[in-house]
Design an enzyme around this catalytic site. Structure first.
Site, short mmCIF file in Angstrom:
data_model
loop_
_atom_site.label_atom_id
_atom_site.label_comp_id
_atom_site.label_asym_id
_atom_site.label_seq_id
_atom_site.Cartn_x
_atom_site.Cartn_y
_atom_site.Cartn_z
CB VAL A 149 41.03 -79.42 74.44
CG1 VAL A 149 41.41 -80.82 74.87
CG2 VAL A 149 39.64 -79.42 73.81
N GLY B 237 42.31 -72.50 68.70
CA GLY B 237 41.21 -72.32 69.63
C GLY B 237 40.91 -73.61 70.38
CG HIS B 238 39.31 -77.23 68.63
ND1 HIS B 238 38.82 -76.26 67.80
CD2 HIS B 238 38.31 -78.16 68.75
CE1 HIS B 238 37.59 -76.58 67.43
NE2 HIS B 238 37.26 -77.72 67.98
NE ARG B 239 48.10 -76.04 69.93
CZ ARG B 239 48.39 -75.04 69.08
NH1 ARG B 239 48.68 -73.83 69.53
NH2 ARG B 239 48.40 -75.25 67.79
#
Ligand code: SF4
Lengths: 299, 192
Positions: free
Chosen positions: B41, B36-38
């Site tokens: 961001v 999810g962060h990948r």
């Protein structure tokens, strides 16, 4: 093997697998309660209370006590007189899949390199299964372990120079727990293996981790080292959960084997406060006995 | 008295909190971890039905079940190691205006700086206490990014007095686990 019998075999292992995700083994729960009693620091006590509440909610609602039900690992001791040897591998895989989908457990397993989640905790080489033969026995002894992510991260193995000696072993263990312990949901179960090479030391450390808390090595010098390392780690005060308290570990177990004079292999395997391992015996008529969860199954 | 944060979280709600304080969250919360962060961001993709601005995320990968009526519900949802998200979290905060990150253990320098600069905090939920957390989820509102698999998908929840949350990074640049690490290190040196 008759189909009805086969299904009974699968169901027995499936229920055992699910149970291991929902209840802590007796020794872990007893020691956790003891640590809660022994804790003096108020905030730390609150954390232990949260864990104990979690345990009772999991029992009541019949749900995995931690969402990370890990990668399922089976350690099988096969009696040479056990009648259904050929069926064991398939039965274990099927039981793992059924337990995952029906409990439910979290589907964790991703295929090697591809990182694709298989959805049912089976895959290439998963569940992880290890076999040992027991001559003359007609039983199947089945141990299982749920290897969570956070609690597996501190694991490592290293070959020291023999001159580093006992001090070197301690330093390696303390440093590892100092660096990685806080994130592994302490209080921790620490398994240590002493052997010749990195691989056998690692294997022995896993064996140590599978042994109940409070048991000692049958080799007196090793048993003494278990207590020394336990006290040393406890003086760091990393538990509960890295917030800091009066202790660090649920227990420290060591399995050692005579080694090469030129090497001193040390392996470390860690389990969290939610160390989920099960131990059961399946007899040749497929009746079974659970050894690890006698107390928790009473209620 | 219980200190309760409610979404949307204003800077005022968190500015006086200090490391070691215990708070609870009421409102909207979404799980968001490695993939999810990948996505946010690196790929600059935002979810359609969840607002990160003045919002809260939970580093967690749940077990989700279905009840008799086929409705999904949270079975077990404890925090995962926040440190794994360290490389992306500062950018995440800057890009989205996130206020509250909940996870396990602490985070490092870059996140601490971002919390100070953009007005956010990191809190630790007691690791492993996943049924406790699931019981504090009032409603599982939806899910996005299911292509990432159950643990990595973005599960959107309505929570009530979700906690205990221990402030581990505050808006002043203090870091609880960093401080603890120094204490543990000193004890370790005495041992040798
Ligand atoms: S370390 Fe253990 S208790 Fe903590 S999240 Fe992982 S499996 Fe659960």
């Amino acid at each position: 093997m008759e189909e009805a019998l086969r299904q009974q075999f699968v169901k027995t292992v499936q229920d055992f697998t699910a149970m291991t995700g929902i209840y802590l083994p007796d020794d872990v729960e007893a020691r956790l309660r003891e640590m809660h009693q022994q804790e003096k620091i108020e905030n730390a006590k609150t954390m232990y209370e949260c864990m104990l509440t979690d345990l009772s909610l999991a029992k009541e609602l019949h749900r995995p006590l931690c969402q990370d039900t890990g990668v399922i690992q089976y350690f099988v001791e096969v009696g040479t007189e056990f009648p259904y040897q050929a069926e064991i591998p398939e039965v274990l895989v099927e039981a793992c899949r059924a337990a995952t989908l029906q409990t439910p457990l979290r589907p964790n397993v991703v295929e090697p390199l591809a990182e694709h989640n298989t959805g049912d905790n089976t895959g290439y080489g998963a569940p992880y299964i290890e076999y040992e033969l027991v001559p003359g026995s007609s039983d199947l002894r089945l141990r299982m372990y749920m290897a969570g992510g956070g609690c597996s991260l501190p694991g490592r193995s290293k070959v020291l120079m023999p001159l580093e000696g006992v001090e070197g072993i301690k330093k390696f263990v303390y440093q590892t727990i100092l660096d990685w312990g806080a994130n592994a949901c302490p209080p921790l179960c620490v398994g240590i293996g002493l052997g010749t090479c990195a691989a056998t030391s690692a294997m022995l450390s896993k064996k140590a981790l599978l042994r109940p808390i409070g048991t000692h090595s049958t080799y007196p010098a090793v048993a003494k080292l278990e207590d020394e390392i336990r006290d040393g780690l406890n003086s760091l005060g990393i538990a509960p959960l890295g917030f800091g308290g009066s202790q660090t570990v649920l227990g420290v177990n060591i399995e050692a084997a005579a080694h090469h004079p030129a090497t001193l292999g040390v392996g470390i395997s860690t389990g969290c406060w939610a160390t989920r391992r099960g131990d059961m015996i399946i007899h040749k008529d497929l009746s079974s006995e659970i050894l690890s969860h006698r107390k928790s199954l009473e209620v | 008295m219980k200190k309760i944060l409610t979404t949307p979280i204003s800077y005022d709600q968190i500015k006086d909190l200090r490391i070691g304080d215990t708070v609870y969250l009421t409102g909207m919360l979404a799980t968001c971890r490695d993939s999810g962060h990948r996505r946010v961001v690196k790929e600059k993709i935002l979810p359609e039905n969840f607002e990160f601005k003045d919002g809260a995320i939970f580093h967690a990968g749940p077990i989700v079940g279905k009840d008799e009526n086929g409705k999904q519900y949270m079975v077990s949802v404890g925090p995962t190691t926040s440190r794994r998200m360290e490389s992306a979290e500062a950018d995440f905060i800057e890009q989205t205006g996130l206020r509250l990150i909940i996870g396990k253990g602490g985070m490092l320098e870059k996140t601490t700086e971002a919390c100070k600069k953009f007005g956010a905090i990191h809190c630790a939920f007691p690791g492993g206490c996943a049924v406790v957390a699931a019981q504090e989820v009032e409603e599982l509102v939806g899910v996005e990014w299911m292509d990432l698999g159950m643990p990595e998908a973005l599960w959107i929840m309505k929570v009530k007095e979700f906690g205990p949350l221990i402030v581990s990074i505050d808006t002043q640049g203090n870091n609880l686990f960093d401080n603890n690490k120094k204490i543990f290190q000193e004890r370790f040196e005495k041992l040798l």
